[in-house]
Design a protein around this motif. Structure first.
Motif, PDB file in Angstrom:
ATOM      1  N   TYR A 160      41.372  56.936 -80.821  1.00 29.61           N
ATOM      2  CA  TYR A 160      39.991  56.528 -81.092  1.00 29.61           C
ATOM      3  C   TYR A 160      39.045  56.990 -79.987  1.00 29.61           C
ATOM      4  CZ  TYR A 160      40.667  53.643 -85.261  1.00 29.61           C
ATOM      5  OH  TYR A 160      40.904  53.218 -86.549  1.00 29.61           O
ATOM      6  N   THR A 219      38.299  60.792 -80.360  1.00 30.60           N
ATOM      7  CA  THR A 219      37.349  61.078 -81.435  1.00 30.60           C
ATOM      8  C   THR A 219      35.929  60.678 -81.035  1.00 30.60           C
ATOM      9  OG1 THR A 219      39.065  60.748 -83.106  1.00 30.60           O
ATOM     10  CG2 THR A 219      36.788  60.621 -83.849  1.00 30.60           C
ATOM     11  N   ALA A 243      32.668  63.011 -80.776  1.00 35.12           N
ATOM     12  CA  ALA A 243      31.655  62.757 -81.792  1.00 35.12           C
ATOM     13  C   ALA A 243      30.269  62.598 -81.175  1.00 35.12           C
ATOM     14  CB  ALA A 243      32.011  61.515 -82.598  1.00 35.12           C
ATOM     15  N   LEU A 291      34.820  68.684 -82.310  1.00 31.83           N
ATOM     16  CA  LEU A 291      35.038  67.408 -82.989  1.00 31.83           C
ATOM     17  C   LEU A 291      36.125  67.529 -84.053  1.00 31.83           C
ATOM     18  CD1 LEU A 291      34.381  64.489 -83.636  1.00 31.83           C
ATOM     19  CD2 LEU A 291      32.440  65.288 -85.018  1.00 31.83           C
ATOM     20  N   VAL A 310      39.545  65.369 -84.195  1.00 33.38           N
ATOM     21  CA  VAL A 310      39.953  64.527 -85.327  1.00 33.38           C
ATOM     22  C   VAL A 310      41.394  64.834 -85.724  1.00 33.38           C
ATOM     23  CG1 VAL A 310      39.568  64.072 -87.782  1.00 33.38           C
ATOM     24  CG2 VAL A 310      37.625  64.182 -86.219  1.00 33.38           C
ATOM     25  N   SER A 312      43.657  63.482 -83.049  1.00 30.97           N
ATOM     26  CA  SER A 312      43.684  62.019 -83.075  1.00 30.97           C
ATOM     27  C   SER A 312      44.527  61.494 -84.230  1.00 30.97           C
ATOM     28  CB  SER A 312      42.259  61.476 -83.174  1.00 30.97           C
ATOM     29  OG  SER A 312      41.498  61.851 -82.049  1.00 30.97           O
ATOM     30  N   GLY A 369      36.504  59.905 -88.839  1.00 31.33           N
ATOM     31  CA  GLY A 369      36.387  61.221 -88.214  1.00 31.33           C
ATOM     32  C   GLY A 369      35.794  62.247 -89.146  1.00 31.33           C
TER      33      GLY A 369
END
Length: 277
Positions: free
Chosen positions: A11, A14, A18, A147, A151, A154, A186
């Motif tokens: 988490y 991400t 983000a 990103l 994702v 992650s 995500g």
């Protein structure tokens, strides 16, 4: 309970990727626009960018140098015959091409499209709201790629956490749910609301400005740094409006267009140009 640490890390990764993406995207969408003075005429490079972006700017600049006798194209080899640039775009082109005869120039075209002087043409038009701002848009693209990678990493980390929690029985439902939420969040985070901003293209204001320019100058002869004959000026106009390289410019097309080569061909060396580019 090591799976908890993995979920927290997933988490956090991400979220860390983000935030920069959404900041870059917000900055791109909310960038201030400086209106272009109505009396200011477009330059040759600006018209080329409004028509077809950085590629057209480079092609027009190369064509102008060939027609002006400052760049020679023969047998798919480019040779700079006059190394003194007339503007910043030409300076960038000469730096990448080099002073020695340049074979296989098609391998360097991507570098020409990304030189700073060409980007500056687009950025100026972008500041005026006539094109999607190239530099800001590239920043958004880089943050978006980062990103997307975060994702995927992650989610992989979340699946690892599921595997670690599996022996615990019902508790495995927690990392499964957490990983599912992470995947959905995500993907949603990596999908901007305005997808049409992703393309490098002329805005409606830019199209209107280009149309107005063509209305004011129905038979516009592109201004160049060399005195061109009427025939050469028409050739340059063809490059500007249609991207067509023909006639005297056909050798240039052969020098910058990637040829179709047979499969299994051995790789070849591409020595650096002036400045090691």
């Amino acid at each position: 309970m090591s799976w908890i640490v993995l979920l927290v890390a997933a988490y956090a990764l991400t979220a860390l990727c983000a935030v920069p993406f959404h900041r870059a995207h917000r900055a791109f969408l909310r960038a201030p626009v400086v209106p272009r003075p109505p009396e200011e005429e477009f330059t040759l490079h600006e018209v080329a960018h409004l028509r077809a972006g950085a590629r057209r700017v480079v092609h027009v600049a190369l064509a102008a140098m060939v027609l002006g006798g400052r760049l020679k194209a023969k047998d798919k080899v480019l040779t700079v015959t006059d190394p003194v640039p007339r503007d910043e775009v030409e300076a960038g082109l000469i730096k990448v091409i080099g002073l020695a005869p340049r074979r296989r120039m098609w391998r360097r075209m991507d570098r020409l499209y990304r030189i700073r002087a060409v980007a500056a043409v687009g950025d100026r038009l972008g500041d005026q709201g006539l094109v999607r701002h190239p530099t800001r848009l590239r920043t958004v693209h880089r943050a978006h790629r980062l990103l997307i990678g975060a994702v995927f990493l992650s989610v992989a980390t979340g699946l690892t956490a599921v595997g670690l929690a599996a022996p615990g029985g019902r508790i495995v439902s927690i990392p499964i749910a957490a990983t599912t939420v992470l995947l959905v969040a995500g993907v949603k985070s990596a999908t901007p609301d305005r997808d049409y901003f992703w393309s490098f293209r002329t805005t409606e204001a830019g199209q209107a400005a280009l149309t107005a320019h063509e209305t004011r100058h129905p038979r516009w002869i592109p201004p160049t740094h060399d005195e061109l004959s009427q025939e050469d000026a028409l050739l340059l106009s063809g490059v500007l409006t249609q991207g067509a390289l023909y006639g005297k410019l056909a050798p240039l097309s052969g020098a910058i267009t990637w040829p179709e080569s047979p499969r299994g061909e051995a790789p070849f060396e591409d020595p650096p140009g002036l400045g090691g580019l």
